[in-house]
Design a protein around this motif. Structure first.
Motif, PDB file in Angstrom:
ATOM      1  N   THR A  98       0.840  -1.194   0.000  1.00 17.75           N
ATOM      2  CA  THR A  98       0.000   0.000   0.000  1.00 17.75           C
ATOM      3  C   THR A  98       0.878   1.248   0.000  1.00 17.75           C
ATOM      4  O   THR A  98       2.091   1.179   0.240  1.00 17.75           O
ATOM      5  N   PHE A  99       0.241   2.407  -0.253  1.00 18.83           N
ATOM      6  CA  PHE A  99       0.929   3.697  -0.206  1.00 18.83           C
ATOM      7  C   PHE A  99       0.617   4.407   1.112  1.00 18.83           C
ATOM      8  O   PHE A  99      -0.468   4.240   1.675  1.00 18.83           O
ATOM      9  N   VAL A 100       1.585   5.226   1.567  1.00 13.60           N
ATOM     10  CA  VAL A 100       1.384   6.091   2.725  1.00 13.60           C
ATOM     11  C   VAL A 100       2.011   7.450   2.407  1.00 13.60           C
ATOM     12  O   VAL A 100       3.144   7.512   1.911  1.00 13.60           O
ATOM     13  N   THR A 101       1.288   8.527   2.680  1.00 12.07           N
ATOM     14  CA  THR A 101       1.836   9.873   2.504  1.00 12.07           C
ATOM     15  C   THR A 101       1.236  10.782   3.570  1.00 12.07           C
ATOM     16  O   THR A 101       0.374  10.356   4.350  1.00 12.07           O
ATOM     17  N   ASN A 102       1.695  12.039   3.610  1.00 15.55           N
ATOM     18  CA  ASN A 102       1.101  12.976   4.557  1.00 15.55           C
ATOM     19  C   ASN A 102      -0.008  13.774   3.873  1.00 15.55           C
ATOM     20  O   ASN A 102      -0.270  13.622   2.676  1.00 15.55           O
ATOM     21  N   GLN A 103      -0.641  14.657   4.624  1.00 16.15           N
ATOM     22  CA  GLN A 103      -1.794  15.383   4.108  1.00 16.15           C
ATOM     23  C   GLN A 103      -1.420  16.302   2.957  1.00 16.15           C
ATOM     24  O   GLN A 103      -2.146  16.396   1.956  1.00 16.15           O
ATOM     25  N   SER A 104      -0.274  16.967   3.070  1.00 13.26           N
ATOM     26  CA  SER A 104       0.173  17.862   1.995  1.00 13.26           C
ATOM     27  C   SER A 104       0.495  17.065   0.739  1.00 13.26           C
ATOM     28  O   SER A 104       0.187  17.496  -0.379  1.00 13.26           O
ATOM     29  N   GLY A 105       1.130  15.914   0.920  1.00 13.46           N
ATOM     30  CA  GLY A 105       1.441  15.070  -0.223  1.00 13.46           C
ATOM     31  C   GLY A 105       0.190  14.547  -0.899  1.00 13.46           C
ATOM     32  O   GLY A 105       0.100  14.503  -2.138  1.00 13.46           O
ATOM     33  N   TYR A 106      -0.788  14.166  -0.092  1.00 14.69           N
ATOM     34  CA  TYR A 106      -2.048  13.676  -0.649  1.00 14.69           C
ATOM     35  C   TYR A 106      -2.748  14.776  -1.447  1.00 14.69           C
ATOM     36  O   TYR A 106      -3.346  14.509  -2.497  1.00 14.69           O
ATOM     37  N   ASN A 107      -2.663  16.017  -0.951  1.00 16.31           N
ATOM     38  CA  ASN A 107      -3.281  17.141  -1.657  1.00 16.31           C
ATOM     39  C   ASN A 107      -2.687  17.310  -3.048  1.00 16.31           C
ATOM     40  O   ASN A 107      -3.401  17.582  -4.023  1.00 16.31           O
ATOM     41  N   VAL A 108      -1.359  17.133  -3.165  1.00 10.93           N
ATOM     42  CA  VAL A 108      -0.699  17.234  -4.472  1.00 10.93           C
ATOM     43  C   VAL A 108      -1.124  16.076  -5.365  1.00 10.93           C
ATOM     44  O   VAL A 108      -1.511  16.261  -6.525  1.00 10.93           O
ATOM     45  N   LEU A 109      -1.051  14.859  -4.834  1.00 12.52           N
ATOM     46  CA  LEU A 109      -1.379  13.672  -5.627  1.00 12.52           C
ATOM     47  C   LEU A 109      -2.838  13.657  -6.071  1.00 12.52           C
ATOM     48  O   LEU A 109      -3.161  13.163  -7.156  1.00 12.52           O
ATOM     49  N   SER A 110      -3.720  14.202  -5.254  1.00 13.92           N
ATOM     50  CA  SER A 110      -5.151  14.164  -5.582  1.00 13.92           C
ATOM     51  C   SER A 110      -5.503  15.029  -6.782  1.00 13.92           C
ATOM     52  O   SER A 110      -6.581  14.890  -7.359  1.00 13.92           O
ATOM     53  N   LYS A 111      -4.585  15.929  -7.177  1.00 13.97           N
ATOM     54  CA  LYS A 111      -4.841  16.819  -8.310  1.00 13.97           C
ATOM     55  C   LYS A 111      -4.171  16.351  -9.603  1.00 13.97           C
ATOM     56  O   LYS A 111      -4.364  16.958 -10.657  1.00 13.97           O
ATOM     57  N   VAL A 112      -3.378  15.297  -9.528  1.00 13.83           N
ATOM     58  CA  VAL A 112      -2.678  14.795 -10.710  1.00 13.83           C
ATOM     59  C   VAL A 112      -3.668  14.037 -11.600  1.00 13.83           C
ATOM     60  O   VAL A 112      -4.453  13.220 -11.119  1.00 13.83           O
ATOM     61  N   LYS A 113      -3.617  14.305 -12.914  1.00 12.10           N
ATOM     62  CA  LYS A 113      -4.565  13.710 -13.857  1.00 12.10           C
ATOM     63  C   LYS A 113      -3.832  12.848 -14.880  1.00 12.10           C
ATOM     64  O   LYS A 113      -2.664  13.077 -15.192  1.00 12.10           O
ATOM     65  N   ASP A 114      -4.570  11.883 -15.414  1.00 11.50           N
ATOM     66  CA  ASP A 114      -4.018  11.051 -16.472  1.00 11.50           C
ATOM     67  C   ASP A 114      -4.216  11.731 -17.824  1.00 11.50           C
ATOM     68  O   ASP A 114      -4.696  12.873 -17.905  1.00 11.50           O
ATOM     69  N   ALA A 115      -3.844  11.030 -18.899  1.00 11.71           N
ATOM     70  CA  ALA A 115      -3.877  11.621 -20.233  1.00 11.71           C
ATOM     71  C   ALA A 115      -5.285  11.964 -20.694  1.00 11.71           C
ATOM     72  O   ALA A 115      -5.473  12.784 -21.606  1.00 11.71           O
TER      73      ALA A 115
END
Length: 405
Positions: free
Chosen positions: A273-290
């Protein structure tokens, strides 16, 4: 004739059913992404998962009831009228706790403890049923302890032998049927030593607490200790997680794919599984695919869980899992294979109405001690990445983007 299951048998059955539910959740996640998706088969699989989940929860209810009955039977054993021993374990603990706080130490039946400075005081070892309630609360919090392996130990130090994850070589061909059997490579083992450490916290209470009911006092104690335990163990686990030897830098989604697919042994990918902090999750949650879809997607089988590349992602508050030099952490791996928390399960309370500033403010200080150790068992089972920003995926052709007419 039907036989009663023991607590251990119920616990094993609960864990087994929980694993089957997790496996079906994984199948459901794969099914919704399959191009050959079939509604009827998905519904059938989902019904099977729901039935197993209901059975798992029913087993857990039976397990909780069996544990409660065991405690009740222990407290009612050889019951005689007007005998002090007939008092319920929890009620007796509350009585002793009140007496301890009030300074009436002559009425306490528990042992006297000596602290690190050599000072004596009236101490209470937290009874098993109260510890169980505390551990249940800890599991309800968003703690990393739920991800790692937890082993209960009865000694303050010890060692364990683990097999090192390594390549297995094939057996050699024999020259003849009655020829000498060649030597093979032996399993590689390594020794892990644990040393139980003590972690303490002090809280200030007023006399108003003592006027509350036994239930309110126990609820306050259990919640306060559980929060302290959860936070303390999170910090200890994170410090061990950071010892992982593989630490790639991430700038794009392909780097996360590399972290997932090409960093760890394939044997543990299914349970990672993945683990990150809240700030990291905020960045990842905005990343989009093609195609403009967010890379983090909700788990269709669990409304409160999210997936990154079809793997669960756990989010820890920044204050407990902070950024390092402006970079967000991203862990990936099987944390139960990588880390073990050795739990001494011997909490204790100590109070004073004189020291630690209590005398000057007419208050009472309560000190709680928790005992455990955390060790890295296999640093090859997890990898620690870091990132500041992660670029969106770009399509190389109109066909690849899915935007063709």
């Amino acid at each position: 004739m039907m036989t009663m299951l023991t607590i251990n048998e119920l616990n094993d059955a609960w864990i087994a059913k929980g694993q089957k539910v997790s496996d079906l959740n994984a199948q459901l996640n794969a099914a919704v992404l399959d191009d050959n998706f079939m509604k009827d088969k998905f519904a059938e699989l989902k019904t099977k998962r729901d039935n197993l989940a209901a059975q798992r929860d029913a087993i857990k209810d039976q397990l909780d009831e069996a544990r409660a009955n065991e405690v009740l039977n222990m407290s009612k054993k050889d019951k005689k009228p007007l005998n002090k021993k007939e008092l319920n374990t929890k009620d007796q603990f509350v009585r002793d706790f009140k007496n301890m706080v009030r300074g009436r130490f002559d009425a306490i039946t528990s042992s006297v403890e000596i602290d690190a400075d050599g000072n004596g005081g009236a101490g209470l070892t937290i009874p098993i049923d109260v510890q169980t309630a505390i551990h249940e609360l800890v599991r309800q919090f968003a703690t990393l302890q739920n991800l790692v392996n937890v082993e209960s130990v009865s000694t303050t130090s010890g060692s364990r032998v683990y097999e090192t994850l390594s390549d297995i070589t094939p057996m050699k061909q024999m020259d003849s049927e009655d020829g000498l059997i060649p030597d093979g490579d032996d399993p590689k083992l390594h020794l892990i030593k644990y040393l139980i450490k003590e972690y303490g916290a002090i809280n200030t209470i007023t006399n108003n607490l003592l006027k509350d009911t036994a239930e309110n006092i126990m609820s306050w104690l259990e919640n306060w200790i559980a929060k302290k335990v959860a936070v303390t163990r999170n910090v200890a686990i994170i410090s061990v997680m950071n010892k992982a030897t593989k630490k790639p830098t991430i700038t794009k989604m392909d780097d996360i794919k590399d972290l997932e697919n090409n960093t760890l042994d394939p044997a543990i990918m299914a349970t990672s599984t993945f683990v990150t902090n809240q700030s990291g999750y905020n960045v990842l949650s905005k990343v989009k695919d093609a195609e403009g879809r967010y890379m983090i997607q909700p788990d269709v089988t669990q409304a409160d869980r999210y997936l990154l590349n079809n793997k669960p992602i756990t989010v820890i508050a920044d204050k407990w899992l902070p950024d390092v030099s402006g970079s967000h952490p991203l862990y990936f791996g099987d944390f139960k294979e990588a880390i073990t928390l050795y739990d001494r399960e011997h909490m204790s309370l100590l109070t004073t109405n004189i020291g630690a500033g209590a005398y000057e403010h007419n208050t009472t200080k309560i000190r709680c001690i928790d005992r455990f150790d955390v060790q890295m068992i296999d640093d090859g089972a997890i990898a620690t990445g870091s990132f500041k920003t992660v670029a969106n995926q770009t399509a190389t052709t109109p066909e690849a983007s899915g935007k063709t007419a």
